[in-house]
Design a protein around this motif. Structure first.
Motif, PDB file in Angstrom:
ATOM      1  N   UNK A   1       0.449  -1.290   0.040  1.00 38.20           N
ATOM      2  CA  UNK A   1       0.294  -0.219   0.099  1.00 38.20           C
ATOM      3  C   UNK A   1       1.237   1.391   0.187  1.00 38.20           C
ATOM      4  N   UNK A   2       2.200   1.144   0.757  1.00 40.54           N
ATOM      5  CA  UNK A   2       3.118   2.171   0.527  1.00 40.54           C
ATOM      6  C   UNK A   2       3.218   2.790  -0.659  1.00 40.54           C
ATOM      7  N   UNK A   3       3.972   1.771  -1.336  1.00 47.89           N
ATOM      8  CA  UNK A   3       4.686   1.757  -2.527  1.00 47.89           C
ATOM      9  C   UNK A   3       3.486   2.424  -3.785  1.00 47.89           C
ATOM     10  N   UNK A   4       1.773   1.529  -3.278  1.00 44.61           N
ATOM     11  CA  UNK A   4       0.539   2.368  -4.570  1.00 44.61           C
ATOM     12  C   UNK A   4       0.688   3.359  -4.342  1.00 44.61           C
ATOM     13  N   UNK A   5       0.466   4.222  -2.756  1.00 46.61           N
ATOM     14  CA  UNK A   5       0.313   5.597  -2.528  1.00 46.61           C
ATOM     15  C   UNK A   5       2.106   6.151  -3.512  1.00 46.61           C
ATOM     16  N   UNK A   6       3.031   6.478  -3.285  1.00 47.40           N
ATOM     17  CA  UNK A   6       4.102   6.703  -4.108  1.00 47.40           C
ATOM     18  C   UNK A   6       4.200   6.453  -5.276  1.00 47.40           C
ATOM     19  N   UNK A   7       3.728   5.399  -6.078  1.00 43.44           N
ATOM     20  CA  UNK A   7       3.648   5.752  -7.027  1.00 43.44           C
ATOM     21  C   UNK A   7       2.520   6.729  -7.457  1.00 43.44           C
ATOM     22  N   UNK A   8       1.442   6.410  -6.767  1.00 39.26           N
ATOM     23  CA  UNK A   8       0.134   6.852  -7.451  1.00 39.26           C
ATOM     24  C   UNK A   8       0.868   8.779  -7.976  1.00 39.26           C
ATOM     25  N   UNK A   9       1.538   9.031  -6.928  1.00 38.91           N
ATOM     26  CA  UNK A   9       2.206  10.741  -7.333  1.00 38.91           C
ATOM     27  C   UNK A   9       3.731  10.407  -7.963  1.00 38.91           C
ATOM     28  N   UNK A  10       4.315   9.192  -8.778  1.00 40.08           N
ATOM     29  CA  UNK A  10       4.857   9.256  -9.255  1.00 40.08           C
ATOM     30  C   UNK A  10       5.339   9.762 -10.704  1.00 40.08           C
ATOM     31  N   UNK A  11       6.398  10.261 -11.497  1.00 38.26           N
ATOM     32  CA  UNK A  11       6.732  10.197 -13.118  1.00 38.26           C
ATOM     33  C   UNK A  11       6.932   9.167 -13.692  1.00 38.26           C
ATOM     34  N   UNK A  12       8.400   8.316 -13.301  1.00 39.33           N
ATOM     35  CA  UNK A  12       9.135   7.505 -13.271  1.00 39.33           C
ATOM     36  C   UNK A  12       8.542   5.970 -12.504  1.00 39.33           C
ATOM     37  N   UNK A  13       8.755   4.900 -12.852  1.00 37.63           N
ATOM     38  CA  UNK A  13       9.516   3.568 -11.641  1.00 37.63           C
ATOM     39  C   UNK A  13      10.139   2.587 -12.818  1.00 37.63           C
ATOM     40  N   UNK A  14      11.370   2.449 -12.307  1.00 35.72           N
ATOM     41  CA  UNK A  14      12.620   2.016 -13.213  1.00 35.72           C
ATOM     42  C   UNK A  14      12.528   0.123 -12.222  1.00 35.72           C
ATOM     43  N   UNK A  15      12.413  -0.998 -12.928  1.00 39.00           N
ATOM     44  CA  UNK A  15      12.341  -1.725 -11.786  1.00 39.00           C
ATOM     45  C   UNK A  15      13.387  -2.354 -12.911  1.00 39.00           C
ATOM     46  N   UNK A  16      14.397  -3.252 -12.422  1.00 38.55           N
ATOM     47  CA  UNK A  16      14.710  -4.762 -12.957  1.00 38.55           C
ATOM     48  C   UNK A  16      15.062  -6.644 -12.112  1.00 38.55           C
ATOM     49  N   UNK A  17      14.162  -6.606 -12.262  1.00 40.53           N
ATOM     50  CA  UNK A  17      13.308  -7.971 -11.690  1.00 40.53           C
ATOM     51  C   UNK A  17      13.495  -8.149 -12.659  1.00 40.53           C
ATOM     52  N   UNK A  18      12.944 -10.004 -11.994  1.00 41.98           N
ATOM     53  CA  UNK A  18      12.318 -10.614 -13.709  1.00 41.98           C
ATOM     54  C   UNK A  18      11.138 -10.721 -13.848  1.00 41.98           C
ATOM     55  N   UNK A  19      11.474 -10.607 -15.227  1.00 41.32           N
ATOM     56  CA  UNK A  19       9.256 -10.356 -15.709  1.00 41.32           C
ATOM     57  C   UNK A  19       8.864 -10.896 -14.586  1.00 41.32           C
ATOM     58  N   UNK A  20       7.961 -10.739 -14.461  1.00 42.79           N
ATOM     59  CA  UNK A  20       6.840 -11.730 -13.785  1.00 42.79           C
ATOM     60  C   UNK A  20       6.855 -11.513 -12.188  1.00 42.79           C
ATOM     61  N   UNK A  21       7.636 -10.727 -11.683  1.00 44.78           N
ATOM     62  CA  UNK A  21       7.832 -10.380  -9.947  1.00 44.78           C
ATOM     63  C   UNK A  21       7.432  -9.588  -9.844  1.00 44.78           C
ATOM     64  N   UNK A  22       7.386  -8.431 -10.806  1.00 42.25           N
ATOM     65  CA  UNK A  22       6.142  -7.259 -10.178  1.00 42.25           C
ATOM     66  C   UNK A  22       5.267  -7.490 -10.390  1.00 42.25           C
ATOM     67  N   UNK A  23       3.863  -8.687 -10.884  1.00 44.96           N
ATOM     68  CA  UNK A  23       3.167  -8.596 -11.087  1.00 44.96           C
ATOM     69  C   UNK A  23       2.635  -9.759 -10.406  1.00 44.96           C
ATOM     70  N   UNK A  24       3.244 -10.276  -9.569  1.00 43.88           N
ATOM     71  CA  UNK A  24       2.850 -11.096  -8.364  1.00 43.88           C
ATOM     72  C   UNK A  24       3.056 -10.521  -7.175  1.00 43.88           C
ATOM     73  N   UNK A  25       3.797  -9.322  -7.557  1.00 40.71           N
ATOM     74  CA  UNK A  25       3.007  -8.588  -5.850  1.00 40.71           C
ATOM     75  C   UNK A  25       2.128  -7.364  -6.110  1.00 40.71           C
TER      76      UNK A  25
END
Length: 400
Positions: free
Chosen positions: A84-108
């Motif tokens: 929930x903290x992340x969702x609030x952060x992303x709601x006010x962000x311009x960009x997300x940078x991630x380098x997890x293996x594909x599918x990890x962000x979706x599982x989260x």
């Protein structure tokens, strides 16, 4: 360090989920030029890069560089209140940078569909070994694999030996550069086309592959496969590395037509300088072995200083092969501010690399070195509207 003037990315907020090299280097570039980069790290552990290579106390010197200008916020991505903290952060962000293996962000629950529904203007830069699609998408792939698959390893080294790697994690760094470029292009598109965000999908092997010059058309048209050729660049003659009389290694690029004539005259071979058959690159390449032999013999008969001075007088590109110790003494490095001085935690000074590229009006700069784990958690959560009591409650739940 003193703050720079307004930077070109001031006002841009980036949430980084990266670890180690590709993702963090991408967002480091953005942070150097003014973006507010909030780096999400796991409580108690943080980015493994904090413990890589040479350490100052319990922290890697590399960490201080790779995470400069970033804010460290600890969030437990396995806890629902952390998400929930992340969702609030992303709601006010311009960009997300991630380098997890594909599918990890979706599982989260933090995949593109979910995050873009929260923030339609979001740009999501995704760096992975093989990209978000294709039969290999879910496989792990570090920079070394990207270098191997992208063609770089195959052409690096000498023909009579196995392929070799460069001395740094070049595949990850190249991917990071493409990620930063793609992210900025996506922000520009959002600015001029109604505010819509998009995904920037960077595969490490493709990032390396994109650097491979004429590899593809040469194979497709002629069936030619570029092989390992050591320090020589076939088809671009003469450009090579030589050993001087005092055992120093010097690289000389005399492959321009006028440059070749000047250099041959300077080393006492006016016959080659004026030979019409060597007036262009095609002619020189046909007699490459002869030309390389002449230069190698001349360099071997002189010390490094003489070789470099002769090349300089002939306006021929040449350099010793620098170690980091050479860089610390070099007037060009020093004049361009490529060795900045920063303060270590607990006292003391150390040098870090300067910021690239140089912008004349809105330069990048180092505002602070890589932060302590979770150093900015309280402040960032307060900006999101969490009270100090709520932050302590989240901490007691190990959500942050």
């Amino acid at each position: 360090m003193a703050s720079a003037p307004d930077k070109p990315l001031s006002g841009v907020r980036v949430i980084e989920f990266g670890t180690l090299i590709a993702g963090p280097f991408c967002s480091r570039i953005l942070a150097e030029f003014g973006a507010e980069v909030i780096k999400i790290e796991s409580p108690g552990e943080g980015d493994p890069l904090r413990k890589w290579r040479k350490m100052h106390g319990d922290t890697s010197l590399w960490w201080f560089v790779q995470s400069r200008n970033k804010k460290s916020v600890t969030v437990n991505l396995k806890h629902p209140e952390g998400i929930e903290v992340i969702r609030r952060l992303v709601g006010e962000a311009d960009m997300v940078v991630e380098n997890f293996r594909p599918g990890v962000m979706e599982k989260l629950g933090l995949g593109w569909e979910s995050l873009s529904s929260l923030n339609p203007g979001l740009v999501m830069v995704r760096l992975s070994g093989f990209g978000q699609t294709g039969p290999m998408a879910r496989q792990p792939g570090f920079g070394a694999v990207g270098e191997a698959m992208g063609g770089l390893r195959y052409v690096t080294g000498f023909s009579d030996r196995p392929p070799v790697k460069t001395g740094i994690s070049i595949g990850d760094s190249i991917a990071a550069l493409w990620g930063a470029i793609g992210g900025l292009m996506a922000l520009r598109h959002r600015e001029v086309n109604g505010g819509a965000g998009q995904v920037v999908d960077v595969a490490l092997y493709e990032a390396v592959f994109a650097m491979m010059e004429s590899l593809v058309p040469e194979f497709d048209v002629f069936g030619f496969i570029r092989e390992r050729t050591g320090n020589v660049m076939p088809g671009i003659t003469p450009s090579n590395t030589y050993t001087s009389r005092d055992g120093k290694h010097v690289t000389i690029g005399a492959n321009g037509d006028a440059i070749f004539r000047r250099f041959m005259s300077a080393i006492g071979r006016p016959d080659l300088a004026e030979d019409p058959a060597l007036a262009d690159n095609a002619g020189r390449d046909g007699r490459a072995a002869e030309i390389y032999g002449v230069i190698a013999d001349w360099v071997a008969a002189h010390d490094e200083a003489t070789v470099l001075n002769t090349a300089a007088r002939a306006e021929t590109p040449a350099s010793r092969i620098y170690s980091v110790a050479d860089m610390f003494q070099d007037p060009q490095f020093l004049a361009r501010g490529m060795l900045e001085q920063a303060s270590l935690p607990g006292g003391g000074k150390f040098r870090i690399p300067g910021v690239v590229p140089k912008l004349s009006e809105t330069p990048g700069s180092t505002e602070w070195i890589g932060p302590a784990l979770g150093e900015h958690t309280d402040a960032v959560l307060a900006e999101l509207g969490y009270s100090s009591g709520e932050v302590e409650r989240l901490r007691s739940l190990r959500a942050v």
